[in-house]
Scaffold this active site. Sequence first.
Site, mmCIF file in Angstrom:
data_model
loop_
_atom_site.group_PDB
_atom_site.id
_atom_site.type_symbol
_atom_site.label_atom_id
_atom_site.label_comp_id
_atom_site.label_asym_id
_atom_site.label_seq_id
_atom_site.Cartn_x
_atom_site.Cartn_y
_atom_site.Cartn_z
ATOM 1 N N HIS A 1 0.845 -1.276 0.075
ATOM 2 C CA HIS A 1 0.013 0.152 0.094
ATOM 3 C C HIS A 1 0.941 1.287 0.090
ATOM 4 O O HIS A 1 2.238 1.171 0.154
ATOM 5 C CB HIS A 1 -0.989 -0.189 1.136
ATOM 6 C CG HIS A 1 -0.376 0.246 2.534
ATOM 7 N ND1 HIS A 1 -0.147 -1.075 3.498
ATOM 8 C CD2 HIS A 1 0.297 1.120 2.974
ATOM 9 C CE1 HIS A 1 0.530 -0.616 4.367
ATOM 10 N NE2 HIS A 1 0.805 0.676 4.374
HETATM 11 P P1 TYD Z 1 -1.908 -3.123 7.389
HETATM 12 O O1 TYD Z 1 -1.437 -1.671 7.432
HETATM 13 O O2 TYD Z 1 -2.587 -3.561 6.359
HETATM 14 O O3 TYD Z 1 -0.489 -3.973 7.652
HETATM 15 P P2 TYD Z 1 0.868 -3.978 6.666
HETATM 16 O O4 TYD Z 1 0.892 -2.820 5.840
HETATM 17 O O5 TYD Z 1 1.761 -4.019 7.596
HETATM 18 O O6 TYD Z 1 0.814 -5.433 6.078
HETATM 19 O O7 TYD Z 1 -2.541 -3.408 8.855
HETATM 20 C C1 TYD Z 1 -3.127 -4.596 9.284
HETATM 21 C C2 TYD Z 1 -4.447 -4.812 10.003
HETATM 22 O O8 TYD Z 1 -4.023 -3.851 11.152
HETATM 23 C C3 TYD Z 1 -5.345 -3.860 9.224
HETATM 24 O O9 TYD Z 1 -6.710 -4.522 9.553
HETATM 25 C C4 TYD Z 1 -5.590 -2.440 9.754
HETATM 26 C C5 TYD Z 1 -5.015 -2.728 11.330
HETATM 27 N N1 TYD Z 1 -4.163 -1.419 11.921
HETATM 28 C C6 TYD Z 1 -4.798 -0.894 12.854
HETATM 29 O O10 TYD Z 1 -5.845 -0.947 13.447
HETATM 30 N N2 TYD Z 1 -3.889 0.155 13.487
HETATM 31 C C7 TYD Z 1 -2.779 0.645 12.977
HETATM 32 O O11 TYD Z 1 -1.843 1.534 13.257
HETATM 33 C C8 TYD Z 1 -2.150 -0.333 11.830
HETATM 34 C C9 TYD Z 1 -0.933 -0.076 11.198
HETATM 35 C C10 TYD Z 1 -2.993 -1.361 11.218
#
Ligand code: TYD
Length: 132
Positions: free
Chosen positions: A48
């Site tokens: 992302h």
């Molecule tokens: P995501 O940002 O998609 O993880 P990565 O980029 O590391 O693969 O986040 C994973 C899940 O956690 C998603 O459901 C959103 C949640 N999340 C939060 O609730 N708070 C946060 O600060 C972050 C970073 C993620």
Amino acid sequence: MWYEVCDLKRITDLRGDLYVSELGAGLPFAVKRFYILTSFNKQARGFHAHKALHQMAYCLQGHCEFHLDNGDQREVIHLNAYEKGLHIKPATWREMHNFSNDCIILVLASEVYDEADYIRSYDEFLSWVKPT
Ligand code: TYD
């Protein structure tokens, strides 16, 4: 530069090492949130970009790769030491790959969590950074 690798300052005395960054000296933004990534399952993460969020990633243990893409350029940054923080700026597509089993990543963020700040489709990212 569209990303930066920022050194922490090391303060060593007889008791050991202390590493520090502060606003304006290795830390380019005020921190409103942090999170830790660990217990990796051999699966890549990220995929992302953020519209406005700045992040600093530190590898506290082990090693991993950050694959960054600004729509024009791509770079692979190997994080393997907590002395270095990777500043990921807004409008940067990021993927995290090849985590070691013991890897622990600390991420500092300039804003609280906001799903509306995410761009989760690479095609959407390209049209957002390079509008026609
Ligand atoms: P995501 O940002 O998609 O993880 P990565 O980029 O590391 O693969 O986040 C994973 C899940 O956690 C998603 O459901 C959103 C949640 N999340 C939060 O609730 N708070 C946060 O600060 C972050 C970073 C993620």
